[in-house]
Motif scaffolding. Structure first.
Motif, PDB file in Angstrom:
ATOM      1  N   UNK A   1     -25.504   6.354 118.524  1.00  0.00           N
ATOM      2  CA  UNK A   1     -24.439   6.498 117.526  1.00  0.00           C
ATOM      3  C   UNK A   1     -23.408   7.517 118.009  1.00  0.00           C
ATOM      4  N   UNK A   2     -22.211   7.374 117.499  1.00  0.00           N
ATOM      5  CA  UNK A   2     -21.169   8.332 117.852  1.00  0.00           C
ATOM      6  C   UNK A   2     -21.440   9.653 117.134  1.00  0.00           C
ATOM      7  N   UNK A   3     -21.031  10.746 117.781  1.00  0.00           N
ATOM      8  CA  UNK A   3     -21.306  12.072 117.228  1.00  0.00           C
ATOM      9  C   UNK A   3     -20.719  12.226 115.824  1.00  0.00           C
ATOM     10  N   UNK A   4     -19.474  11.727 115.627  1.00  0.00           N
ATOM     11  CA  UNK A   4     -18.889  11.869 114.288  1.00  0.00           C
ATOM     12  C   UNK A   4     -19.693  11.122 113.230  1.00  0.00           C
ATOM     13  N   UNK A   5     -20.280   9.992 113.630  1.00  0.00           N
ATOM     14  CA  UNK A   5     -21.113   9.245 112.673  1.00  0.00           C
ATOM     15  C   UNK A   5     -22.372  10.031 112.313  1.00  0.00           C
ATOM     16  N   UNK A   6     -22.923  10.705 113.306  1.00  0.00           N
ATOM     17  CA  UNK A   6     -24.126  11.521 113.049  1.00  0.00           C
ATOM     18  C   UNK A   6     -23.780  12.659 112.084  1.00  0.00           C
ATOM     19  N   UNK A   7     -22.623  13.287 112.322  1.00  0.00           N
ATOM     20  CA  UNK A   7     -22.206  14.381 111.424  1.00  0.00           C
ATOM     21  C   UNK A   7     -22.009  13.842 110.007  1.00  0.00           C
ATOM     22  N   UNK A   8     -21.368  12.684 109.890  1.00  0.00           N
ATOM     23  CA  UNK A   8     -21.159  12.085 108.562  1.00  0.00           C
ATOM     24  C   UNK A   8     -22.475  11.755 107.873  1.00  0.00           C
ATOM     25  N   UNK A   9     -23.395  11.205 108.662  1.00  0.00           N
ATOM     26  CA  UNK A   9     -24.700  10.878 108.090  1.00  0.00           C
ATOM     27  C   UNK A   9     -25.392  12.147 107.565  1.00  0.00           C
ATOM     28  N   UNK A  10     -25.346  13.192 108.369  1.00  0.00           N
ATOM     29  CA  UNK A  10     -25.995  14.445 107.963  1.00  0.00           C
ATOM     30  C   UNK A  10     -25.351  15.007 106.705  1.00  0.00           C
ATOM     31  N   UNK A  11     -24.036  14.917 106.636  1.00  0.00           N
ATOM     32  CA  UNK A  11     -23.326  15.488 105.478  1.00  0.00           C
ATOM     33  C   UNK A  11     -23.629  14.709 104.196  1.00  0.00           C
ATOM     34  N   UNK A  12     -23.822  13.403 104.316  1.00  0.00           N
ATOM     35  CA  UNK A  12     -24.009  12.593 103.110  1.00  0.00           C
ATOM     36  C   UNK A  12     -25.481  12.390 102.740  1.00  0.00           C
ATOM     37  N   UNK A  13     -26.365  12.308 103.751  1.00  0.00           N
ATOM     38  CA  UNK A  13     -27.776  12.023 103.418  1.00  0.00           C
ATOM     39  C   UNK A  13     -28.692  13.233 103.605  1.00  0.00           C
ATOM     40  N   UNK A  14     -28.218  14.258 104.271  1.00  0.00           N
ATOM     41  CA  UNK A  14     -29.018  15.453 104.558  1.00  0.00           C
ATOM     42  C   UNK A  14     -30.301  15.113 105.307  1.00  0.00           C
ATOM     43  N   UNK A  15     -30.233  14.076 106.125  1.00  0.00           N
ATOM     44  CA  UNK A  15     -31.384  13.801 106.992  1.00  0.00           C
ATOM     45  C   UNK A  15     -30.904  13.244 108.328  1.00  0.00           C
ATOM     46  N   UNK A  16     -31.622  13.599 109.362  1.00  0.00           N
ATOM     47  CA  UNK A  16     -31.315  13.124 110.712  1.00  0.00           C
ATOM     48  C   UNK A  16     -32.631  12.923 111.449  1.00  0.00           C
ATOM     49  N   UNK A  17     -32.599  12.045 112.453  1.00  0.00           N
ATOM     50  CA  UNK A  17     -33.756  11.913 113.323  1.00  0.00           C
ATOM     51  C   UNK A  17     -33.697  13.008 114.392  1.00  0.00           C
ATOM     52  N   UNK A  30     -17.491  17.987 119.446  1.00  0.00           N
ATOM     53  CA  UNK A  30     -17.197  17.851 118.012  1.00  0.00           C
ATOM     54  C   UNK A  30     -17.726  19.035 117.200  1.00  0.00           C
ATOM     55  N   UNK A  31     -17.905  20.173 117.895  1.00  0.00           N
ATOM     56  CA  UNK A  31     -18.470  21.340 117.204  1.00  0.00           C
ATOM     57  C   UNK A  31     -17.660  21.730 115.970  1.00  0.00           C
ATOM     58  N   UNK A  32     -16.328  21.684 116.077  1.00  0.00           N
ATOM     59  CA  UNK A  32     -15.523  22.102 114.916  1.00  0.00           C
ATOM     60  C   UNK A  32     -15.787  21.202 113.718  1.00  0.00           C
ATOM     61  N   UNK A  33     -15.931  19.900 113.971  1.00  0.00           N
ATOM     62  CA  UNK A  33     -16.237  18.983 112.861  1.00  0.00           C
ATOM     63  C   UNK A  33     -17.599  19.305 112.251  1.00  0.00           C
ATOM     64  N   UNK A  34     -18.553  19.623 113.123  1.00  0.00           N
ATOM     65  CA  UNK A  34     -19.895  19.992 112.646  1.00  0.00           C
ATOM     66  C   UNK A  34     -19.827  21.230 111.751  1.00  0.00           C
ATOM     67  N   UNK A  35     -19.091  22.240 112.217  1.00  0.00           N
ATOM     68  CA  UNK A  35     -19.010  23.489 111.453  1.00  0.00           C
ATOM     69  C   UNK A  35     -18.300  23.268 110.110  1.00  0.00           C
ATOM     70  N   UNK A  36     -17.254  22.439 110.129  1.00  0.00           N
ATOM     71  CA  UNK A  36     -16.535  22.162 108.879  1.00  0.00           C
ATOM     72  C   UNK A  36     -17.428  21.400 107.896  1.00  0.00           C
ATOM     73  N   UNK A  37     -18.211  20.468 108.407  1.00  0.00           N
ATOM     74  CA  UNK A  37     -19.122  19.709 107.532  1.00  0.00           C
ATOM     75  C   UNK A  37     -20.158  20.658 106.911  1.00  0.00           C
ATOM     76  N   UNK A  38     -20.705  21.553 107.730  1.00  0.00           N
ATOM     77  CA  UNK A  38     -21.695  22.518 107.218  1.00  0.00           C
ATOM     78  C   UNK A  38     -21.046  23.432 106.174  1.00  0.00           C
ATOM     79  N   UNK A  39     -19.803  23.798 106.411  1.00  0.00           N
ATOM     80  CA  UNK A  39     -19.092  24.667 105.463  1.00  0.00           C
ATOM     81  C   UNK A  39     -18.870  23.950 104.129  1.00  0.00           C
ATOM     82  N   UNK A  40     -18.550  22.661 104.184  1.00  0.00           N
ATOM     83  CA  UNK A  40     -18.375  21.889 102.935  1.00  0.00           C
ATOM     84  C   UNK A  40     -19.692  21.780 102.163  1.00  0.00           C
TER      85      UNK A  40
END
Ligand code: SAM
Ligand code: SF4
Ligand code: FES
Length: 347
Positions: A1-17, A30-40
């Protein structure tokens, strides 16, 4: 999967493999996107309040020999101290005067205080109207129970690493199984449970760190403290490279995505590697800061690793310093005890 998709999945479902976490940790693009998602997620689940916990490092006496730690028993360069019970209670009273709602009583692992001493300390501090977090290392279930009954609310015991082989190498005379036993006992006894890991230990891989994050989730930890391993010249790991700031923040951000309502501190070790480290952490998923309220020469004597911040500052200076920084990013100092939200709802 693309990194942005993984970040989106984590932000919406709070689960990852595990594989998805490893992909996130390996790719820095994509670290900045990751940090922004965690901040939200932080903002949505635990809000803009920052909980301050006053840290009292009441003794550096330790019977263990953890390879990474400056307080290890075999480090003869450390001058050992133990504060008297009444001095500890007095520091807690001062923490209260700085408006801290929680004190964290932390020390090396030792028997230098009796159970009765600790019960006296805990009861007296509870009588001040403060919440208490203990961080005393591995104890028997009975001892944990006595402290819970005396009024302790929370306990911090990092697993350090979930890789049992690395755990074994770095902790002579200790066992991974007993660490797990302690965490389970603390949970069963009704403590709010804190755990966490060191980032950048020798032989630790991104897979190991992914396992650590999944461990925090499976334990449903209430608090997760993470920081870089910083090599200490007076330990067997003197020549190691240690962890990086960026990987530590990433592990923390992913932890926030997977445990959305946990209490996660911006740790001192992060600020040791980056002079704005705690603020960056607060903007990447953290919602807690643990300012030091230990006084005088003892701050310097509680030297886990070199470069520890605030060693020459007073508790009073640290309150205004950290308050200013937190308000400077538009966040507020909490006036509540800051128990985990879901705990409050279910209990
Ligand atoms: N003795 C108790 C225990 O081990 O749980 C509490 C005090 S111990 C000093 C607190 C934490 O310090 C440990 O959980 C460990 O992760 C961290 N620590 C020790 N040495 C470190 C180092 N060199 N770099 C970063 N963190 C370190
Ligand atoms: Fe002692 Fe804790 Fe340091 Fe291990 S990490 S040597 S138990 S103070
Ligand atoms: Fe201690 Fe800034 S928090 S000097």
């Amino acid at each position: 999967a693309k990194i942005v998709d993984i970040i989106n999945k984590a932000e919406t479902t709070h689960s990852l493999t595990k594989e998805e976490i490893v992909d996130l940790l390996r790719c820095d693009e994509y670290d900045q996107q990751l940090f922004l998602a965690a901040d939200r997620v932080r903002s949505q689940y635990v809000g803009d309040q920052v909980h301050l916990r006053g840290l009292i490092e009441f003794s550096n006496i330790c019977q263990q020999n953890c390879f990474y730690c400056g307080l290890r028993k075999e480090n003869t360069k450390v001058k050992r101290y133990k504060l008297t019970p009444d001095t500890i209670i007095d520091l807690a009273d001062k923490a209260k005067s700085y408006n801290y709602k929680t004190v964290v009583l932390q020390s090396g692992e030792s028997q230098s205080y009796t159970v009765a001493d600790m019960q006296y300390i805990i009861r007296s501090i509870k009588a001040l109207g403060l919440a208490i977090t203990l961080s005393l290392g591995e104890k028997s279930r009975d001892e944990y129970q006595f402290y819970k009954e005396a009024g302790a609310d929370r306990y911090l015991l990092r697993i350090e690493t979930t890789n049992s082989r690395i755990y074994k190498e770095l902790h002579p005379g200790m066992s991974f199984e007993n660490r797990l036993r302690c965490l389970q006992d603390l949970k069963d006894l009704g403590y709010e449970l804190g755990t966490g890991c060191l980032v950048g230990l020798p032989n630790q891989t991104m897979e190991c760190l992914a396992d650590d994050i999944l461990f925090f989730k499976s334990l449903d930890a209430d608090m997760i403290g993470l920081g870089p391993f910083i090599p200490n010249a007076d330990t067997p790991l003197a020549q190691e490279r240690g962890g990086t700031f960026n990987t530590s923040i990433k592990v923390m951000a992913i932890t926030r995505l997977l445990l959305p309502d946990a209490n996660i501190p911006a740790t001192t070790a992060m600020e040791t590697l980056d002079k704005n480290g705690r603020i960056i952490a607060l903007q990447s998923g953290a919602n807690v800061v643990m300012p030091n309220v230990t006084e005088g020469e003892y701050r310097k004597m509680y030297m886990l690793y070199p470069g520890k911040i605030c060693v020459n500052d007073t508790p009073k200076h640290c309150v205004s310093c950290i308050t200013g920084k937190i308000q400077g990013i538009g966040r507020h100092i909490s006036t509540e005890f800051g128990f985990r939200q879901s705990k409050k709802l279910t209990n």
